[in-house]
Write an enzyme that holds these catalytic residues in place. Sequence first.
Site, short mmCIF file in Angstrom:
data_model
loop_
_atom_site.label_atom_id
_atom_site.label_comp_id
_atom_site.label_asym_id
_atom_site.label_seq_id
_atom_site.Cartn_x
_atom_site.Cartn_y
_atom_site.Cartn_z
N GLU A 160 -14.79 -47.50 19.68
CA GLU A 160 -15.51 -47.81 17.59
C GLU A 160 -15.56 -49.40 17.28
O GLU A 160 -15.04 -49.86 16.81
CB GLU A 160 -13.78 -47.46 16.58
CG GLU A 160 -14.43 -46.17 16.20
CD GLU A 160 -13.60 -45.24 15.46
OE1 GLU A 160 -12.70 -45.68 14.84
OE2 GLU A 160 -13.16 -43.86 15.58
N ASN A 205 -16.25 -44.61 23.24
CA ASN A 205 -16.50 -44.15 22.07
C ASN A 205 -16.77 -44.79 20.81
O ASN A 205 -16.06 -45.33 21.01
CB ASN A 205 -15.57 -43.07 22.09
CG ASN A 205 -14.45 -42.02 21.56
OD1 ASN A 205 -16.05 -40.52 21.51
ND2 ASN A 205 -13.98 -41.55 19.88
N HIS A 244 -18.66 -37.07 12.96
CA HIS A 244 -18.54 -36.77 12.28
C HIS A 244 -19.51 -36.39 11.44
O HIS A 244 -19.67 -37.66 10.70
CB HIS A 244 -17.02 -37.26 11.39
CG HIS A 244 -15.91 -37.65 12.26
ND1 HIS A 244 -15.16 -36.75 12.65
CD2 HIS A 244 -15.39 -38.79 13.54
CE1 HIS A 244 -13.55 -36.86 13.43
NE2 HIS A 244 -14.25 -37.58 13.88
N GLU A 274 -15.98 -35.13 18.61
CA GLU A 274 -15.25 -35.31 17.12
C GLU A 274 -15.41 -34.71 16.66
O GLU A 274 -15.69 -34.79 15.18
CB GLU A 274 -14.68 -36.46 17.14
CG GLU A 274 -13.86 -37.35 18.00
CD GLU A 274 -13.18 -38.61 16.88
OE1 GLU A 274 -13.24 -39.51 15.90
OE2 GLU A 274 -12.19 -39.78 18.20
N ASP A 276 -17.30 -32.82 13.13
CA ASP A 276 -16.95 -31.52 12.38
C ASP A 276 -17.44 -32.01 10.96
O ASP A 276 -18.71 -32.68 11.16
CB ASP A 276 -15.59 -31.81 11.71
CG ASP A 276 -15.29 -33.74 11.33
OD1 ASP A 276 -13.98 -34.25 11.46
OD2 ASP A 276 -16.35 -34.34 11.21
O1 G3I Z 1 3.41 -40.25 12.04
C1 G3I Z 1 3.34 -40.27 10.27
C2 G3I Z 1 3.75 -40.53 9.21
O2 G3I Z 1 5.57 -40.14 10.11
C3 G3I Z 1 4.08 -40.67 8.32
O3 G3I Z 1 4.88 -39.76 6.91
C4 G3I Z 1 2.54 -39.65 7.42
C5 G3I Z 1 2.74 -40.82 5.83
O4 G3I Z 1 1.48 -41.11 5.72
O5 G3I Z 1 1.90 -41.06 7.72
C6 G3I Z 1 1.78 -40.08 9.53
O6 G3I Z 1 0.47 -40.73 10.37
C7 G3I Z 1 -0.41 -40.91 9.89
C8 G3I Z 1 -1.33 -40.03 11.36
O7 G3I Z 1 -2.74 -39.75 11.27
C9 G3I Z 1 -0.28 -38.93 11.78
O8 G3I Z 1 -0.28 -37.56 11.19
C10 G3I Z 1 -1.15 -41.35 9.36
O9 G3I Z 1 -0.90 -42.00 8.45
C11 G3I Z 1 -2.46 -41.73 9.38
O10 G3I Z 1 -3.66 -42.49 9.37
C12 G3I Z 1 -3.63 -40.41 10.92
O11 G3I Z 1 -4.96 -39.97 10.84
C13 G3I Z 1 -5.28 -40.23 11.92
C14 G3I Z 1 -6.40 -40.83 11.41
O12 G3I Z 1 -7.11 -40.81 13.14
C15 G3I Z 1 -6.02 -42.81 11.41
O13 G3I Z 1 -7.44 -43.63 11.70
C16 G3I Z 1 -5.94 -38.80 11.27
O14 G3I Z 1 -5.21 -37.98 11.70
C17 G3I Z 1 -6.65 -38.34 12.43
O15 G3I Z 1 -7.71 -37.40 13.07
C18 G3I Z 1 -8.25 -39.74 13.41
O16 G3I Z 1 -8.53 -39.55 13.88
C19 G3I Z 1 -9.82 -40.28 14.32
C20 G3I Z 1 -9.91 -40.56 15.66
O17 G3I Z 1 -8.70 -41.12 16.15
C21 G3I Z 1 -10.80 -41.89 15.92
N1 G3I Z 1 -12.38 -41.19 15.84
C22 G3I Z 1 -12.15 -40.94 13.78
C23 G3I Z 1 -10.86 -39.82 13.70
C24 G3I Z 1 -10.89 -39.61 12.06
O18 G3I Z 1 -10.09 -40.66 11.65
#
Ligand code: G3I
Length: 496
Positions: A160, A205, A244, A274, A276
């Site tokens: 990105e 990517n 997405h 990715e 969906d």
């Molecule tokens: O691990 C912490 C946890 O300890 C805490 O209690 C909780 C409270 O908010 O947050 C947890 O971290 C979260 C993490 O996912 C793990 O679940 C983050 O807040 C959250 O922002 C993070 O979101 C991820 C996101 O990327 C971040 O940008 C999504 O799961 C994940 O599916 C998403 O994936 C991205 C790809 O990497 C890149 N392309 C886009 C895609 C969707 O955004």
Amino acid sequence: MKNSHYFANVALGAALIGTGITDAFAAEPTIRELAKERGRFIGTILNSEWFNDAIEPEFEEIHKTQFNVVVAENEMKFDATEPVENEFNFVKGDKMVKYAQENKIRVRGHALAWHSQVAGWVSSNYSGQKEKLLAVLKNHIEKVVGHYKGQVAEWDVVNEAINDDYNAGWRSNGSVWYEGIGAEFLDSAFVWAHKADPKAELCYNDYSLEWGLREGSKASFVVEQVKRWKANGIPITCVGTQTHIEIAHETTPQNVRALAKALAELGVTLNITELDIGFPKGEAGKLTAADYAKQGHLYRQFMDVFLEEPNMGEFVIWGLTDAHSWLDEQQGKTEALLYDRQYKPKPAYDSVMASLMAHPATDVVSPYDSKLFIDPQDSTETDSTIAIKAVASPASLSMRVSGRTLFIAGANSAKVEVFDMQGRPVFSGKSEKGSVELKGIAEGIYMVRVRDGSSSLVKRKNIYGKNRVASPSRGSFFHIKKRPSRFSEGTLERNY
Ligand code: G3I
């Protein structure tokens, strides 16, 4: 590009040898079996809940049964692997690699250089300091790629890095890497990753690449950058289109096809990384069968494009079940995946399967070395004979087909079974006085097995009508049997 017949033979060989014919055909084929036959990888993420042992048992059972490529949703990103400067944490990544190796699943590494989910210390200690940032990123890539050398098949080296507003430029704000180093961080990241693992595939990517090749679009900008990288010897091998999208985005499959064709000219693979296909979150609980069929149709179109474009390698969906999807938490979308919240396959699953069956292995070209699809127990033979381990040598047995008659030498009366190229039984009978009529089988290529007591022999045979002669110039004839199946789009019967 490898001869795709090879995959059909080897995969069927594995099925026949590894588990015995009857077992191999008892259940319906899985996505991973059909992907392997076609020399392709189809898979999905391991959600963070999996890493924390906080997910239903069905998740892993379905994941390892149905898919042959995996990527960590969050656990191999910068903030997870180097939470403290030069202190690396590979525990969760190692857990995924172990799972993948135990289940013969390919691993994608996601993501090395990204503006998001970078450990906080990078900005707080080194924001704007070019030399330090270069040293930090180099060290990160060397240590992470080095740790997983030979275990991670492909990396999202840069994720990105293009801005969102379609004026064909790099993401210039909110990126500690771009703001501190400039665009050269991308080139350097690929060089460092290649040095750390020369055999790994290296991807750029991004999202919104599915919006088409036109003036100022992200997709066009990516193609231009790949051209430049290739001209400058930067070791990029693939582009990932995250894809997405929403149910309304009906033009996107053909845009992905156009991008694949543009990248094929540059010798670069395009992966869907990715996918969906979400509904607006407010529609959760109100969706109709027609809605889910429309979603399936869109999944079908993406899978059709994927299988028909020779330089496409991986088809990765960003989630397995609607019960665990980032979309609900973060994107105001919902119900985007192949399995519902109770882990039941949706019409989208059936549509993916229907597409795979409508594109037999003899038709699909693979961008990968065929060795990637051979399991140790696979037959090493590449010709059309797949010998089954028999108690006694089958040397005494031989067979030949003339029209619809199978002639068997070396056995007066033998059990005869015929399977289509997806490994499904289409005929069973007994030869008398050395021959048997193969009735009720459509013309095409099949695997024929003859068993006489403890001897057994399997050969691939073309079965035609009475006076039909194979026309090598037009390739091979094959049919996918019409069969009663729950796959909503059914399967096709077609002559070539
Ligand atoms: O691990 C912490 C946890 O300890 C805490 O209690 C909780 C409270 O908010 O947050 C947890 O971290 C979260 C993490 O996912 C793990 O679940 C983050 O807040 C959250 O922002 C993070 O979101 C991820 C996101 O990327 C971040 O940008 C999504 O799961 C994940 O599916 C998403 O994936 C991205 C790809 O990497 C890149 N392309 C886009 C895609 C969707 O955004």
